[in-house]
Design an enzyme around this catalytic site. Structure first.
Site, PDB file in Angstrom:
ATOM      1  N   SER A  60      40.955  38.732  41.357  1.00  7.17           N
ATOM      2  CA  SER A  60      42.203  38.014  41.104  1.00  7.17           C
ATOM      3  C   SER A  60      42.023  36.568  40.651  1.00  7.17           C
ATOM      4  O   SER A  60      42.997  35.934  40.235  1.00  7.17           O
ATOM      5  CB  SER A  60      43.085  38.034  42.353  1.00  7.17           C
ATOM      6  OG  SER A  60      43.666  39.305  42.521  1.00  7.17           O
ATOM      7  N   LYS A  63      43.448  35.868  37.317  1.00 13.54           N
ATOM      8  CA  LYS A  63      44.878  35.608  37.095  1.00 13.54           C
ATOM      9  C   LYS A  63      45.125  34.177  36.613  1.00 13.54           C
ATOM     10  O   LYS A  63      46.196  33.877  36.081  1.00 13.54           O
ATOM     11  CB  LYS A  63      45.675  35.855  38.379  1.00 13.54           C
ATOM     12  CG  LYS A  63      45.823  37.322  38.770  1.00 13.54           C
ATOM     13  CD  LYS A  63      46.777  37.451  39.968  1.00 13.54           C
ATOM     14  CE  LYS A  63      47.040  38.910  40.327  1.00 13.54           C
ATOM     15  NZ  LYS A  63      45.966  39.494  41.134  1.00 13.54           N
ATOM     16  N   SER A 124      49.244  35.814  44.867  1.00 16.09           N
ATOM     17  CA  SER A 124      48.387  36.597  43.964  1.00 16.09           C
ATOM     18  C   SER A 124      49.054  37.915  43.588  1.00 16.09           C
ATOM     19  O   SER A 124      48.409  38.971  43.509  1.00 16.09           O
ATOM     20  CB  SER A 124      47.022  36.867  44.616  1.00 16.09           C
ATOM     21  OG  SER A 124      46.089  37.281  43.653  1.00 16.09           O
TER      22      SER A 124
END
Length: 424
Positions: A60, A63, A124
Site C-alpha cells: 500500500s 498508493k 489506506s
C-alpha cells in the site's frame, strides 16, 4: 597569460570552507529489512542505505502514486477537492471486502475527491484508491499509464505498477487490470520510494496536515460516519509514538512483508526513512524508530560557510571579474561536531558564458551559474549523484568595455599568443 588564467578560473572556481573536512566514522546502524534508506528531506542527502536499488513489492505504500496524481490533477485544474466521484461496481465491491483496508461505500452514493483522498491517507482504503484512479484516467488500467508517466518524469528507475491499490492482483479475483500479471504486485526500489515521498512533501507540504491525523470521520458531515484510524502507529499518541512524526504511509502484503515510509521533524531537521519488508507489523515501527534515532542523534543542520570574496571571470567587460554569492542561504546536513563533507565548485550558466567566462554586460543580481556541492562521504543524494547544485547571483554589475578597450585587448592577446608560439 591573463586570458589563460581567466579560462582556467572560469572552468572551475573553487569555494572554500573554514576548516578541514573529516571523513565520516563507520556507521553503527543496521536495519533488519530487505531494504532501507534514510535521508534529509530538504536536500535529499542520504544518511544511510541498505540495498536501496532492488525492485521490491511495496504493497500500500504505492498508493502514494495515486495521492501524487490527485494533487497534480488539482494543481492543473483538472479536478477539484469538491469534485463528485461516481463509484463503479468494481470499486464498490472492493470497498466492501473486509479482508482489505477499507471504508465501505454506500450503494449509489457519490463521494468527493477530498473524502476519498483522506480515506487513503488515514485508512489506506483500497476502494477509494480504485475510485480515484478511475476518476483520473477513466479506468484502473489507464491509470497505470498515468503512474508510469509520473514515474518517468520524477526520474524513477526501478518501478512496476500493476494496479492502483498495492494489493496482489490475485486478491482481485480476476478483476485486475487487463494485461498485467495475474499474480503481480506494485514494486519500487527503496530509493525510488524515497524520491516519490520527498517529491510529494516538497511540492505539497500541506499533505502533512492530513497524514498526521490519527483519526478522521468518513464521509464528511455524515450522520453516522465511520471512524477511521491511521495505520501509522508512530504518530503522537499511538502505540509506537515517535516525537516529530507527521507522516507518511504504511504497507503490507504476503510478498512485501511489512513496509513503512516515515517522516519526522525535530528543530530544523526533517528526515524521511523507507523500510521495505520486515517480518512483522511491530518490527516495521521498531526498525523505523532505530533508523530515525540514528539520524536525529548523529546529524544536524549547518549553515554553509562560503568565502564572500568569490569572483567569476568576465570577458568583454570593463572589469575582468564579477563577485558572486549564493542566491539564498544554504544549509546542509552533517555529522554533529564535524565539518560539512563537501567539496564546493562553480559551474557557469552556459547560455550566458563563453569558454567558461561570463560575457559582459552582466547585471547585478543576475543568476549566472551554480554552486556545486560534491559529497565526499560514502553516500550521495537520492538521484544517485554525488553532487547537488544551488543558484548563484552577482553582487554587482559589469558594463561592457568600449570598442577601443576591446581592440587594445585583442591586439595584446594577438602578440601574447604569437610570443607563446615563437618562444613558448
Amino acid at each position: 597569460m591573463r586570458k589563460m588564467l581567466s579560462i582556467l578560473l572560469g572552468l572551475t572556481l573553487m569555494f572554500s570552507f573554514i576548516g578541514a573536512t573529516p571523513s565520516y566514522a563507520k556507521e553503527d546502524i543496521h536495519v533488519e529489512a530487505a531494504a532501507a534508506i534514510l535521508f534529509d528531506a530538504d536536500t535529499g542527502k542520504i544518511l544511510h542505505e541498505q540495498n536501496p536499488d532492488e525492485l521490491l513489492a511495496i504493497a500500500s505504500m504505492s498508493k502514494l502514486m495515486v495521492v501524487y496524481s490527485v494533487l497534480e490533477a488539482i494543481k492543473e485544474g483538472k479536478i477539484t477537492w469538491d469534485t463528485k466521484v461516481n463509484i463503479s461496481d468494481y470499486a464498490y465491491e472492493i470497498s466492501r471486502n473486509n479482508e482489505f483496508s477499507n471504508v465501505p461505500f454506500e450503494k449509489g452514493r457519490q463521494y468527493t475527491v477530498r473524502e476519498l483522498y483522506h480515506s487513503i491517507l488515514v485508512s489506506s482504503a483500497n476502494g477509494s484508491s480504485i475510485a480515484l484512479a478511475e476518476l483520473l484516467a477513466g479506468s484502473e488500467k489507464n491509470f497505470l499509464n498515468l503512474a508510469n508517466e509520473h514515474a518517468k518524469k520524477l526520474g524513477l528507475k526501478k518501478y512496476k505498477f500493476v494496479n492502483a491499490t498495492g494489493l496482489n492482483n490475485a486478491d482481485l479475483k480476476g478483476k485486475h487490470p487487463e494485461g498485467t500479471d495475474p499474480n503481480g504486485e506494485n514494486s519500487l526500489s527503496a530509493r525510488d520510494m524515497a524520491i516519490l515521498s520527498r517529491t510529494i512533501i516538497t511540492k505539497y507540504p500541506e499533505i502533512l496536515e492530513d497524514t498526521k491525523q490519527r483519526f478522521r470521520n468518513f464521509p464528511d458531515n455524515h450522520p453516522r460516519p465511520i471512524r477511521m484510524e491511521n495505520w501509522n502507529w508512530m504518530l503522537p499518541g499511538a502505540a509506537f509514538a515517535y516525537e516529530g512524526t507527521d507522516g507518511l504511509k504504511t504497507g503490507s502484503s504476503d510478498t512485501a512483508g511489512y513496509c513503512f515510509t516515515i517522516t519526522a521533524k525535530r528543530g530544523d531537521l526533517r528526515l524521511i526513512s523507507v523500510i521495505i519488508k520486515t517480518k512483522s507489523m511491530d518490527e516495521r515501527f521498531i526498525e523505523s524508530r532505530a533508523l530515525m534515532d540514528y539520524g536525529f542523534k548523529n546529524f544536524e543542520k549547518q549553515k554553509l560557510k562560503i568565502d564572500t570574496n568569490n569572483t567569476i571571470p568576465v570577458v568583454k567587460g570593463k572589469e575582468d571579474t564579477v563577485a558572486v554569492t549564493p542566491e539564498k542561504e544554504i544549509t546542509v546536513v552533517t555529522k554533529k561536531g564535524s565539518k560539512p563533507p563537501y567539496k564546493i565548485s562553480y559551474e557557469a550558466n552556459k547560455s550566458i558564458s563563453e569558454d567558461g567566462n561570463l560575457v559582459a554586460p552582466v547585471k547585478k543580481n543576475a543568476k549566472v551559474g551554480s554552486l556545486v556541492l560534491e559529497s565526499t562521504d560514502q553516500y550521495g543524494f537520492l538521484d544517485g549523484n554525488k553532487q547537488t547544485k544551488f543558484d548563484v547571483k552577482t553582487t554587482q554589475e559589469v558594463d561592457k568595455a568600449n570598442w577601443f578597450v576591446l581592440t587594445m585587448r585583442s591586439i595584446g592577446d594577438f602578440f601574447s599568443n604569437m610570443w607563446s608560439k615563437l618562444f613558448g
